[in-house]
Design a protein around this motif. Structure first.
Motif, PDB file in Angstrom:
ATOM      1  N   ASN A  79       0.830  -1.195   0.000  1.00 55.96           N
ATOM      2  CA  ASN A  79       0.000   0.000   0.000  1.00 55.96           C
ATOM      3  C   ASN A  79       0.870   1.252   0.000  1.00 55.96           C
ATOM      4  O   ASN A  79       1.891   1.312   0.693  1.00 55.96           O
ATOM      5  CB  ASN A  79      -0.897   0.007   1.232  1.00 55.96           C
ATOM      6  CG  ASN A  79      -2.048  -0.975   1.125  1.00 55.96           C
ATOM      7  OD1 ASN A  79      -3.196  -0.584   0.977  1.00 55.96           O
ATOM      8  ND2 ASN A  79      -1.748  -2.264   1.195  1.00 55.96           N
ATOM      9  N   TYR A 136       0.329   5.310   0.630  1.00 52.47           N
ATOM     10  CA  TYR A 136      -0.535   6.425   1.009  1.00 52.47           C
ATOM     11  C   TYR A 136       0.306   7.694   1.135  1.00 52.47           C
ATOM     12  O   TYR A 136       1.304   7.708   1.850  1.00 52.47           O
ATOM     13  CB  TYR A 136      -1.273   6.131   2.318  1.00 52.47           C
ATOM     14  CG  TYR A 136      -2.399   5.138   2.143  1.00 52.47           C
ATOM     15  CD1 TYR A 136      -3.653   5.557   1.671  1.00 52.47           C
ATOM     16  CD2 TYR A 136      -2.214   3.792   2.411  1.00 52.47           C
ATOM     17  CE1 TYR A 136      -4.679   4.644   1.484  1.00 52.47           C
ATOM     18  CE2 TYR A 136      -3.241   2.872   2.225  1.00 52.47           C
ATOM     19  CZ  TYR A 136      -4.474   3.306   1.760  1.00 52.47           C
ATOM     20  OH  TYR A 136      -5.493   2.402   1.562  1.00 52.47           O
ATOM     21  N   ILE A 159      -5.389  13.085   0.427  1.00 55.60           N
ATOM     22  CA  ILE A 159      -4.788  11.770   0.659  1.00 55.60           C
ATOM     23  C   ILE A 159      -4.833  11.037  -0.676  1.00 55.60           C
ATOM     24  O   ILE A 159      -5.884  10.937  -1.306  1.00 55.60           O
ATOM     25  CB  ILE A 159      -5.567  10.963   1.725  1.00 55.60           C
ATOM     26  CG1 ILE A 159      -5.739  11.783   3.007  1.00 55.60           C
ATOM     27  CG2 ILE A 159      -4.864   9.640   1.999  1.00 55.60           C
ATOM     28  CD1 ILE A 159      -4.448  12.160   3.702  1.00 55.60           C
ATOM     29  N   HIS A 194      -3.197   7.617  -3.193  1.00 56.13           N
ATOM     30  CA  HIS A 194      -2.551   6.314  -3.147  1.00 56.13           C
ATOM     31  C   HIS A 194      -2.141   5.901  -4.555  1.00 56.13           C
ATOM     32  O   HIS A 194      -2.484   6.573  -5.547  1.00 56.13           O
ATOM     33  CB  HIS A 194      -3.462   5.261  -2.497  1.00 56.13           C
ATOM     34  CG  HIS A 194      -4.459   4.642  -3.432  1.00 56.13           C
ATOM     35  ND1 HIS A 194      -4.683   3.281  -3.486  1.00 56.13           N
ATOM     36  CD2 HIS A 194      -5.292   5.182  -4.363  1.00 56.13           C
ATOM     37  CE1 HIS A 194      -5.617   3.022  -4.379  1.00 56.13           C
ATOM     38  NE2 HIS A 194      -6.006   4.136  -4.926  1.00 56.13           N
ATOM     39  N   LEU A 214      -3.020   9.050   7.352  1.00 60.74           N
ATOM     40  CA  LEU A 214      -2.057   8.074   6.842  1.00 60.74           C
ATOM     41  C   LEU A 214      -1.905   6.924   7.832  1.00 60.74           C
ATOM     42  O   LEU A 214      -1.953   5.741   7.456  1.00 60.74           O
ATOM     43  CB  LEU A 214      -0.704   8.735   6.591  1.00 60.74           C
ATOM     44  CG  LEU A 214      -0.609   9.831   5.527  1.00 60.74           C
ATOM     45  CD1 LEU A 214       0.829  10.312   5.417  1.00 60.74           C
ATOM     46  CD2 LEU A 214      -1.118   9.352   4.181  1.00 60.74           C
ATOM     47  N   ASN A 218      -4.936   4.554   8.005  1.00 58.49           N
ATOM     48  CA  ASN A 218      -4.984   3.553   6.931  1.00 58.49           C
ATOM     49  C   ASN A 218      -4.133   2.342   7.268  1.00 58.49           C
ATOM     50  O   ASN A 218      -4.528   1.202   7.020  1.00 58.49           O
ATOM     51  CB  ASN A 218      -4.539   4.183   5.609  1.00 58.49           C
ATOM     52  CG  ASN A 218      -5.636   4.972   4.945  1.00 58.49           C
ATOM     53  OD1 ASN A 218      -6.706   4.449   4.649  1.00 58.49           O
ATOM     54  ND2 ASN A 218      -5.392   6.256   4.719  1.00 58.49           N
TER      55      ASN A 218
END
Length: 289
Positions: free
Chosen positions: A162, A164, A195, A197, A220, A223
């Motif tokens: 992931n 972010y 935000i 990604h 952040l 998440n």
């Protein structure tokens, strides 16, 4: 560690120079265009990053250019002649054409060296998202895992890493077409921090907005806390000359998340040119992006 196996990373990974200087690791410079000159970005060693970000805060705009096929051929051929096997973790094809040039270079070299053993991986990742994969790959190398085992692991895990991001200055996202001029102006006035990604195509996508810098940093961490597994794990953080906020983000993640190891490093100009000073990014593994 198998002496003939080389892990290659480019400076779009934002790894520290200490990582690149380890045995069996090779770094490749990407390019930044500064004041009419092309400057190679070699993991923070060829450019004063404090100067770079201070200039961006004062309104300076920078651009980047991808590595051409010839440069890849030159780097790969030296390793082939030394009898090396190579794993190259390339910057996402959704953000740069660089990795596609690496694929072209391999195809060209195979005509001359049909038995060469070079694997190019489009990580579909950026910054310390690539760094996250590189750290894991290098641990496998130290554990004497085979090249195939490492390649298979990277291919299987890359879309679970992931990414972010939040930025402090919307105007650099406006320049890159991520937000409109109106959104950038209004967002700046209202202290809106997006935000973002990286999606499964390796592209940078806005997700939602937070009001104020502190709230965006908490988002952040939120998440990570909500999406990560129950196991202790590695996280990586990159920042655009805002180290104290990167440390604050680490603290938030450690407070409620399962952090085994955290690696923090400043973004180089390859990514920083497009995000501006004050960008803060968090990377971790989950079931999916």
């Amino acid at each position: 560690m198998k002496e003939d196996l080389i892990l290659m990373v480019d400076s779009g990974s934002d790894l520290p120079i200490s990582f690149v200087e380890q045995p069996n690791v090779m770094g490749l410079s990407l390019n930044c265009n500064i004041e009419g000159k092309t400057v190679e970005d070699y993991f923070g060693q060829t450019l004063d990053l404090k100067w770079f970000y201070d200039n961006m805060r004062n309104g300076q705009i920078y651009t980047t250019s991808q590595v051409n096929t010839y440069k890849f051929e030159e780097a790969f051929e030296k390793l082939i002649l030394d009898g090396k096997s190579v794993i190259y973790l390339g910057l996402s094809s959704g953000l740069s054409g660089t990795v596609n040039n690496a694929f072209m270079a391999i195809n060209n070299l195979k005509e001359k060296y049909p038995n060469c053993d070079i694997t190019v991986i489009d990580t579909l990742s950026a910054s310390m998202g690539i760094g996250f994969l590189a750290i894991q790959a290098y641990e496998m190398m130290k554990a004497d895992k085979t090249k195939d085992e490492i390649v298979n692991y990277i291919e299987n895990v890359k879309l679970k890493v992931n990414h972010y991001f939040t930025v402090d200055d919307l105007h650099h996202l406006k320049k890159g077409g991520r937000v409109s001029s109106t959104a950038a102006t209004v967002g700046t006035l209202l202290d809106i921090k997006p935000i973002l990604h990286v999606d499964n195509e390796g592209k940078l996508i806005p997700l939602y907005k937070a009001r104020g810098r502190k709230k965006s940093i908490h988002e952040l961490a939120k998440n990570f806390i909500e999406k990560s597994s129950d196991e202790m794990q590695l996280i990586t953080i990159s920042h655009g000359d805002c180290y104290e906020e990167a440390r604050y983000l680490e603290e938030l993640c450690r407070k409620k998340g399962n952090v085994k190891q955290c690696e923090i490093n400043i973004l180089g100009p390859t990514i920083g040119s497009h995000t501006g000073a004050g960008v803060l990014a968090l990377f971790f593994e989950s079931n999916k992006r």
